[in-house]
Design a protein around this motif. Structure first.
Motif, PDB file in Angstrom:
ATOM      1  N   THR A 165       0.844  -1.191   0.000  1.00  0.00           N
ATOM      2  CA  THR A 165       0.000   0.000   0.000  1.00  0.00           C
ATOM      3  C   THR A 165       0.872   1.232   0.000  1.00  0.00           C
ATOM      4  O   THR A 165       2.005   1.217   0.504  1.00  0.00           O
ATOM      5  N   GLN A 166       0.382   2.316  -0.595  1.00  0.00           N
ATOM      6  CA  GLN A 166       1.101   3.583  -0.541  1.00  0.00           C
ATOM      7  C   GLN A 166       0.811   4.267   0.785  1.00  0.00           C
ATOM      8  O   GLN A 166      -0.321   4.242   1.288  1.00  0.00           O
ATOM      9  N   THR A 167       1.814   4.872   1.374  1.00  0.00           N
ATOM     10  CA  THR A 167       1.678   5.536   2.665  1.00  0.00           C
ATOM     11  C   THR A 167       1.477   7.029   2.463  1.00  0.00           C
ATOM     12  O   THR A 167       1.661   7.569   1.365  1.00  0.00           O
ATOM     13  N   SER A 168       1.083   7.694   3.536  1.00  0.00           N
ATOM     14  CA  SER A 168       0.733   9.116   3.438  1.00  0.00           C
ATOM     15  C   SER A 168       1.911   9.996   3.048  1.00  0.00           C
ATOM     16  O   SER A 168       1.715  11.116   2.566  1.00  0.00           O
ATOM     17  N   ASP A 169       3.161   9.503   3.248  1.00  0.00           N
ATOM     18  CA  ASP A 169       4.338  10.293   2.881  1.00  0.00           C
ATOM     19  C   ASP A 169       4.782  10.062   1.446  1.00  0.00           C
ATOM     20  O   ASP A 169       5.846  10.531   1.025  1.00  0.00           O
ATOM     21  N   GLY A 170       3.972   9.317   0.661  1.00  0.00           N
ATOM     22  CA  GLY A 170       4.317   9.047  -0.723  1.00  0.00           C
ATOM     23  C   GLY A 170       5.133   7.797  -0.922  1.00  0.00           C
ATOM     24  O   GLY A 170       5.381   7.390  -2.066  1.00  0.00           O
ATOM     25  N   GLY A 171       5.563   7.177   0.201  1.00  0.00           N
ATOM     26  CA  GLY A 171       6.294   5.924   0.106  1.00  0.00           C
ATOM     27  C   GLY A 171       5.355   4.737   0.083  1.00  0.00           C
ATOM     28  O   GLY A 171       4.154   4.862  -0.228  1.00  0.00           O
ATOM     29  N   TYR A 172       5.882   3.574   0.458  1.00  0.00           N
ATOM     30  CA  TYR A 172       5.105   2.339   0.360  1.00  0.00           C
ATOM     31  C   TYR A 172       5.417   1.443   1.551  1.00  0.00           C
ATOM     32  O   TYR A 172       6.550   1.437   2.056  1.00  0.00           O
ATOM     33  N   LEU A 173       4.416   0.711   1.989  1.00  0.00           N
ATOM     34  CA  LEU A 173       4.621  -0.317   2.996  1.00  0.00           C
ATOM     35  C   LEU A 173       4.331  -1.650   2.342  1.00  0.00           C
ATOM     36  O   LEU A 173       3.241  -1.865   1.787  1.00  0.00           O
ATOM     37  N   VAL A 174       5.301  -2.536   2.397  1.00  0.00           N
ATOM     38  CA  VAL A 174       5.212  -3.848   1.766  1.00  0.00           C
ATOM     39  C   VAL A 174       5.148  -4.886   2.869  1.00  0.00           C
ATOM     40  O   VAL A 174       5.927  -4.832   3.836  1.00  0.00           O
ATOM     41  N   GLY A 175       4.231  -5.807   2.770  1.00  0.00           N
ATOM     42  CA  GLY A 175       4.108  -6.845   3.777  1.00  0.00           C
ATOM     43  C   GLY A 175       4.025  -8.209   3.154  1.00  0.00           C
ATOM     44  O   GLY A 175       3.580  -8.382   2.013  1.00  0.00           O
ATOM     45  N   GLY A 176       4.456  -9.209   3.920  1.00  0.00           N
ATOM     46  CA  GLY A 176       4.386 -10.584   3.466  1.00  0.00           C
ATOM     47  C   GLY A 176       4.880 -11.516   4.541  1.00  0.00           C
ATOM     48  O   GLY A 176       4.867 -11.181   5.741  1.00  0.00           O
ATOM     49  N   ASP A 177       5.333 -12.696   4.136  1.00  0.00           N
ATOM     50  CA  ASP A 177       5.816 -13.708   5.069  1.00  0.00           C
ATOM     51  C   ASP A 177       7.224 -14.116   4.672  1.00  0.00           C
ATOM     52  O   ASP A 177       7.526 -14.306   3.491  1.00  0.00           O
ATOM     53  N   SER A 178       8.047 -14.266   5.675  1.00  0.00           N
ATOM     54  CA  SER A 178       9.459 -14.567   5.430  1.00  0.00           C
ATOM     55  C   SER A 178       9.926 -15.715   6.305  1.00  0.00           C
ATOM     56  O   SER A 178       9.570 -15.791   7.489  1.00  0.00           O
ATOM     57  N   SER A 179      10.709 -16.590   5.706  1.00  0.00           N
ATOM     58  CA  SER A 179      11.386 -17.639   6.469  1.00  0.00           C
ATOM     59  C   SER A 179      12.907 -17.419   6.478  1.00  0.00           C
ATOM     60  O   SER A 179      13.672 -18.285   6.884  1.00  0.00           O
ATOM     61  N   SER A 180      13.321 -16.224   6.033  1.00  0.00           N
ATOM     62  CA  SER A 180      14.756 -15.926   5.923  1.00  0.00           C
ATOM     63  C   SER A 180      15.346 -15.525   7.267  1.00  0.00           C
ATOM     64  O   SER A 180      14.700 -14.842   8.081  1.00  0.00           O
ATOM     65  N   PRO A 181      16.595 -15.891   7.511  1.00  0.00           N
ATOM     66  CA  PRO A 181      17.329 -15.343   8.649  1.00  0.00           C
ATOM     67  C   PRO A 181      17.800 -13.936   8.314  1.00  0.00           C
ATOM     68  O   PRO A 181      17.467 -13.384   7.266  1.00  0.00           O
ATOM     69  N   VAL A 182      18.585 -13.353   9.223  1.00  0.00           N
ATOM     70  CA  VAL A 182      19.169 -12.054   8.932  1.00  0.00           C
ATOM     71  C   VAL A 182      20.073 -12.203   7.725  1.00  0.00           C
ATOM     72  O   VAL A 182      21.085 -12.910   7.757  1.00  0.00           O
ATOM     73  N   SER A 183      19.692 -11.538   6.663  1.00  0.00           N
ATOM     74  CA  SER A 183      20.440 -11.633   5.411  1.00  0.00           C
ATOM     75  C   SER A 183      19.787 -10.720   4.409  1.00  0.00           C
ATOM     76  O   SER A 183      18.614 -10.366   4.536  1.00  0.00           O
ATOM     77  N   GLY A 184      20.533 -10.327   3.396  1.00  0.00           N
ATOM     78  CA  GLY A 184      19.981  -9.475   2.353  1.00  0.00           C
ATOM     79  C   GLY A 184      19.383  -8.217   2.931  1.00  0.00           C
ATOM     80  O   GLY A 184      20.037  -7.448   3.640  1.00  0.00           O
ATOM     81  N   ASP A 185      18.077  -8.007   2.655  1.00  0.00           N
ATOM     82  CA  ASP A 185      17.384  -6.819   3.160  1.00  0.00           C
ATOM     83  C   ASP A 185      16.744  -7.050   4.517  1.00  0.00           C
ATOM     84  O   ASP A 185      16.110  -6.145   5.066  1.00  0.00           O
ATOM     85  N   LYS A 186      16.890  -8.237   5.088  1.00  0.00           N
ATOM     86  CA  LYS A 186      16.174  -8.599   6.309  1.00  0.00           C
ATOM     87  C   LYS A 186      17.094  -8.390   7.506  1.00  0.00           C
ATOM     88  O   LYS A 186      18.187  -8.940   7.576  1.00  0.00           O
ATOM     89  N   SER A 187      16.606  -7.597   8.470  1.00  0.00           N
ATOM     90  CA  SER A 187      17.449  -7.204   9.594  1.00  0.00           C
ATOM     91  C   SER A 187      17.167  -7.984  10.863  1.00  0.00           C
ATOM     92  O   SER A 187      17.877  -7.822  11.850  1.00  0.00           O
ATOM     93  N   ALA A 188      16.111  -8.792  10.893  1.00  0.00           N
ATOM     94  CA  ALA A 188      15.787  -9.557  12.096  1.00  0.00           C
ATOM     95  C   ALA A 188      15.664 -11.029  11.733  1.00  0.00           C
ATOM     96  O   ALA A 188      15.182 -11.380  10.655  1.00  0.00           O
ATOM     97  N   PRO A 189      16.092 -11.935  12.632  1.00  0.00           N
ATOM     98  CA  PRO A 189      16.145 -13.359  12.286  1.00  0.00           C
ATOM     99  C   PRO A 189      14.827 -14.084  12.466  1.00  0.00           C
ATOM    100  O   PRO A 189      14.719 -15.261  12.143  1.00  0.00           O
TER     101      PRO A 189
END
Length: 732
Positions: A165-189
């Protein structure tokens, strides 16, 4: 900002429901889009120009509908339709492997943000390498569908984008499901729901992994009025079976949890959609396999039902509603309607049962249900063909109609007017519904009676609820209490500026109550009074009787009061009199009277009786002077009797048999007593038969000068033929 969001996977399965009334929403047009291979729709959204933006996927099979070259196995397919459903442009986006569109929406600048997941590395339209197995892939398009930027997000394992969804500041919030550990763009394990905040150019601002393991993960994301977010998904409940419940969590603008809630029954309840409400709360929608249990108060309709849950702004449960038929009914779409209600959409395998009022057209059909702000169903309608239709989105359009988008395996049949590209395989199917003009009528009401009121209640035929009522009296209430006769009208307004007017004449109460039957007691015999008025619903006599008839044995005044629907009453009276029967009588036997005599005929005098003699006279007596048949009719309140008497008239004559014409002036002439008139003929004969005298108008003057002896006479009345004969002796 869109106030509803849904997460939809392409699921083909089987499913049945009527308490809401069926509507007939007219089809304006429908479009079938795709190729003979694999192509399905995952999202359809309205655009600012009155058209539609569609996001789905397509394989490399050639088709006139697909205008761009393919890149991999499965690619994003974005299609722009105008308000009449004609294609304006389409775009194929992807890399060398698989890309699946999950969400798409128009952005504030008139372009589009497309979100899904990708297996591809840098290839085709993808400029960034894969982070791991499966990644989020976000593409920003301008208003003509040209790529402005694209972004790959993920860790070293699988990351499935489910909502954007687009946010009020013109950016975007992206949501989904992840099974990845801390890696790439993911900051929490932590595995589970993963949120990524992007700025307007697609650069990552922050990411959050929500604490705890949410089985089934994140499925919907909704911006809130405080610049925060409501996320919805599925969570394993605490039952031994670990079945799934609806789950929502409220985040601040910075992505920090504020509150969370799970609701459900004893079986699986799968959230698919979120919708904001005007009071700051939320409606959750999905499919429920639970009976009445847990927070679910209503039992199952069939093999899976629409389930709607209303929360206030703090997540407190306000109401929940189950809708469905005897088969499977899967809610996939939830949108607000301008009248304050909600348009609920999904697909249904149910026949006529439960809340579903129409039979199935195929294996599964699109099924729309309109509910009011309290969750009560107002109407429902299904759409489809002979095959399988799976709805993804259904929403109101600016012209007051509705747009539906999904996938269909049907050829031309039912509501589907265009053939599939390959029989039995799914293509994208878009359906535009118009709205019949609203109709308002005022049913007939009972006439208004003094001191009482009748209620005028408009009957509204419309797919949207009325907004306002304006009566000719100035009242603005949904109903009108009327105490005076007259002509009343109401104008009802609906969303979209539509209005409808109805008029009704309220008549004054004018009962037709009357009492029929005899009003005279004759000779003490009972009589029956009958109260009559077809509109009356009840009667009460002055005697206390409540039947429509009354048996009367005494004279007096009787009244009856009739009651009518609406409470009006009317009273009428009848006076009953007593009368005697006529005594036995005659006018006497037939008789003869003498000429110049009279006879008085006497009928019995009876009080209140009327008399009519044969000559029209109306006295109780009649003076008879002439011969004839005399009759009289006597009429009383009880009876009418006729009597007659024949009266004959004859001359009453005294004829002497001797005269003495000797000059002593006594008995000198043949004088016949009672002889009147000038029509008497007299002839006198001698004893030897010689006529000695004749007169055509005898005047008692024969005799003087007659010789003594015996004479024979004949006396005849010429007018009647009456004749007298005899002997006369003349002596001196």
């Amino acid at each position: 900002m869109l106030v509803c969001t849904v997460f939809l996977l392409l699921i083909y399965s089987c499913w049945r429901a009527p308490q809401a009334r069926a509507q007939v929403l007219p089809r304006q047009w429908d479009r079938t889009l795709g190729n003979a291979g694999m192509n399905t729709l995952n999202r359809m959204r309205p655009t600012a120009d009155g058209g539609y933006i569609l996001g789905g996927q397509v394989d490399p099979t050639p088709s006139p509908d697909v205008s761009q070259p393919h890149h991999g196995v499965i690619d994003y397919w974005v299609i722009k339709l105008d308000a009449q459903g004609s294609k304006q442009w389409d775009r194929v986006l992807g890399g060398s492997s698989d890309e699946y569109v999950i969400d798409i929406t128009q952005t504030a600048d008139g372009g589009y943000i497309v979100g899904g997941w990708s297996r591809s590395g840098a290839s085709g339209d993808k400029t960034q390498p894969s982070r791991g197995g499966i990644d989020y892939w976000v593409v920003k398009l301008d208003a003509q569908g040209r790529t402005q930027w694209e972004k790959t997000l993920g860790g070293s394992s699988n990351d499935y984008l489910t909502t954007i969804t687009q946010t009020s500041d013109g950016g975007y919030l992206v949501g989904g499901d992840s099974s990845s550990p801390v890696s790439g763009d993911k900051s929490a394990p932590v595995g589970g729901p993963w949120l990524v905040k992007l700025d307007a150019s697609g650069q990552k601002v922050w990411d959050r992994t929500l604490p705890g393991i949410k089985t089934g993960g994140l499925v919907a994301l909704l911006p809130t009025t405080d610049s925060g977010y409501l996320l919805g998904g599925r969570i394993a409940n605490t039952s031994p079976t670990g079945n799934l419940d609806f789950w929502v969590i409220k985040l601040s603008a910075a992505g920090q949890p504020q509150w969370e809630l799970s609701v459900g029954g004893s079986d699986d309840d799968l959230l698919h959609a979120l919708c904001a409400t005007p009071d700051g709360g939320y409606v959750l929608g999905g499919i429920s396999y639970s009976g009445a249990s847990g927070t679910k108060s209503q039992g199952q309709r069939g093999q899976g039902d629409y389930w709607l849950v209303k929360l206030d702004a703090l997540g407190t449960l306000q109401w929940e509603r189950t809708l469905g038929g005897a088969g499977k009914d899967d809610l996939t779409s939830l949108y607000p309607d301008p009248d304050g209600g909600y348009l609920v959409g999904g697909y249904s395998e149910s026949g006529v049962s439960g809340e579903k009022s129409q039979h199935s057209l195929g294996q599964a059909d699109f099924w729309l249900v309109k509910i009011n702000a309290a969750g009560q169903p107002l109407w429902d309608q299904r759409f489809g063909g002979s095959g399988l239709e799976v709805l993804k989105d259904a929403f109101p359009t600016s012209d007051g109609g509705y747009a539906l988008g999904g996938s269909s395996t049907s050829d031309v049949s039912g509501d589907k007017t265009q053939p599939n590209r390959r029989l039995g395989f799914p293509n994208i199917w878009v359906l535009k519904l118009g709205v019949a003009p609203p109709e308002v009528s005022l049913p007939a009401v009972a006439a208004v009676c003094a001191g009482q009121q009748v209620t005028l209640t408009p009957l509204v035929k419309s797919i949207t609820s009325p907004l306002t009522y304006q009566w000719s009296t100035g009242a603005t209430t949904p109903t009108l209490l009327v105490s005076q006769p007259g002509t009343y009208s109401v104008t009802v307004s609906f969303p979209g500026g539509k209005t409808a007017t109805a008029q009704r004449q309220v008549l004054p109460f004018a009962p037709a109550l009357r009492i029929t039957g005899d009003s005279v007691l004759c000779g003490g015999l009972p009589l029956t009074l009958q109260a009559q008025d077809a509109a009356a619903v009840a009667y009460r006599w002055s005697t206390g009787a409540t039947t429509s008839t009354l048996t009367v044995t005494q004279s007096g005044t009787y009244s009856v009061t009739a009651t009518y629907s609406g409470g009006c009453t009317a009273t009428t009276t009848q006076t009953v009199r007593a009368a005697l029967l006529l005594p036995a009588f005659t006018l006497g036997p037939d008789t003869t009277i003498c000429q110049s005599q009279t006879l008085l005929l006497q009928a019995p005098p009876v009080a209140g009786a009327t008399y009519r003699w044969f000559d029209g006279s109306t006295a109780s007596t009649l003076l008879v002077k002439e011969p004839g048949d005399y009759s009289v009719q006597i009429t009383t309140l009880c009876e009418s009797v006729s009597m007659r008497r024949r009266v004959s008239v004859a001359p009453c004559l005294t004829i002497p048999n001797i005269i003495t014409p000797n000059g002593d002036r006594v008995n000198e002439q043949f004088v016949i007593q009672g002889l009147t008139g000038n029509d008497w003929e007299l002839a006198i004969y001698s004893r030897w038969g010689q006529r000695v005298y004749a007169s055509s108008a005898y005047r008692n003057n024969w005799g003087p000068g007659a010789a003594p002896g015996a004479y024979y006479y004949t006396l005849r009345q010429t007018t009647t033929g009456l004749t007298y004969k005899g002997w006369l002796q003349v002596t001196r």
